[in-house]
Design an enzyme around this catalytic site. Sequence first.
Site, PDB file in Angstrom:
ATOM      1  N   HIS A 118       3.175   3.115  -8.609  1.00 21.75           N
ATOM      2  CA  HIS A 118       4.003   2.394  -9.696  1.00 21.75           C
ATOM      3  C   HIS A 118       4.660   1.297  -8.951  1.00 21.75           C
ATOM      4  O   HIS A 118       5.502   0.646  -9.684  1.00 21.75           O
ATOM      5  CB  HIS A 118       4.953   3.389 -10.546  1.00 21.75           C
ATOM      6  CG  HIS A 118       4.277   4.370 -11.042  1.00 21.75           C
ATOM      7  ND1 HIS A 118       3.136   4.412 -11.708  1.00 21.75           N
ATOM      8  CD2 HIS A 118       4.650   5.800 -11.073  1.00 21.75           C
ATOM      9  CE1 HIS A 118       2.803   5.627 -12.297  1.00 21.75           C
ATOM     10  NE2 HIS A 118       3.701   6.776 -11.788  1.00 21.75           N
TER      11      HIS A 118
HETATM   12 ZN   LIG Z   1       2.762  10.916 -11.623  1.00 14.44          ZN
END
Ligand SMILES: [Zn+2]
Length: 297
Positions: A118
């Site tokens: 992320h």
């Molecule tokens: Zn995850």
Amino acid sequence: MKVVFSRYYSARTPGHVFRADKFEAALKLLLTEGVVSKKDVVEPAAPSKSDLLLVHSPGWVRKNLEFGFTPEDSDRAGIRITRALVRAHLMNAGGTILAARLALENGVGINCGGGSHHAFRDHGEGFCLVNDIAVAIKKLLKERLIKKAMVIDLDAHQGNGTAAIFRGDRRVFTFSMHGAEIYPEKKEKSSLDIGLRPGVGDKSYLSAQKRELPRALGRFGPDFAVYVAGADVYRGDLLGGFRLTMGGIRERDAFVFRECRRRGLPVALVLSGGYAGRFSDTVRIHSNTIKAALGIK
Ligand SMILES: [Zn+2]
């Protein structure tokens, strides 16, 4: 076979759903079981500034190396950024670089950590600061050790940072199978996104994986892969929303390694997410994944 790990991975994250010490706990379990011996554990070096700049913006690299974060950076990352956490993420990136090199030598490389999918070029998100997956791939591409890489991201969350970083880069195929209705709310565009409904169990998950992964591998023809093996597809996970059993996850992992092996495709393993209500479940799943990488049933 070597297992890459650094004691710096274990930053304390008190009260947070993300426990960075899960990687150390998984390694300890493997050592206790005699699956891994101490001499097989190798320490990574921290990545260089130029390694980080292959992926991240100069501003974000400076913040990480000089600890120049603002409170907004922590808010956006969803976790309080401490010096220890930054060091953990930097060492994780060094670990994934080393695991990638070991994969090229031995067919499989194992980072007992990593998977910060992320992290974006210029900011952190979803508890991630440095995108170790992208750093390792860009480094091998730059050194001309590989030509085409595939990211096989089977964490329950979309690999949005990785997808954004490699968008438009024809050398890298981002494969992401994830929950369609969980974080990130705004999905990025991977080379192939397979969004699954909440509550999906072993049968539907494995049939989607077994249909889509060989097809993508066959079509793209990578010469290197990173397997992002999030443990958060587990039915006891607090964030993932899926209902896979431990047996189902073992089958998922074994399938990935089998598909890579039969193609002669070097694969680096990173462990990524895992937030089971019972900490020991996450630890068990991560250690099972490493066993699958080692070819242990
Ligand atoms: Zn995850």
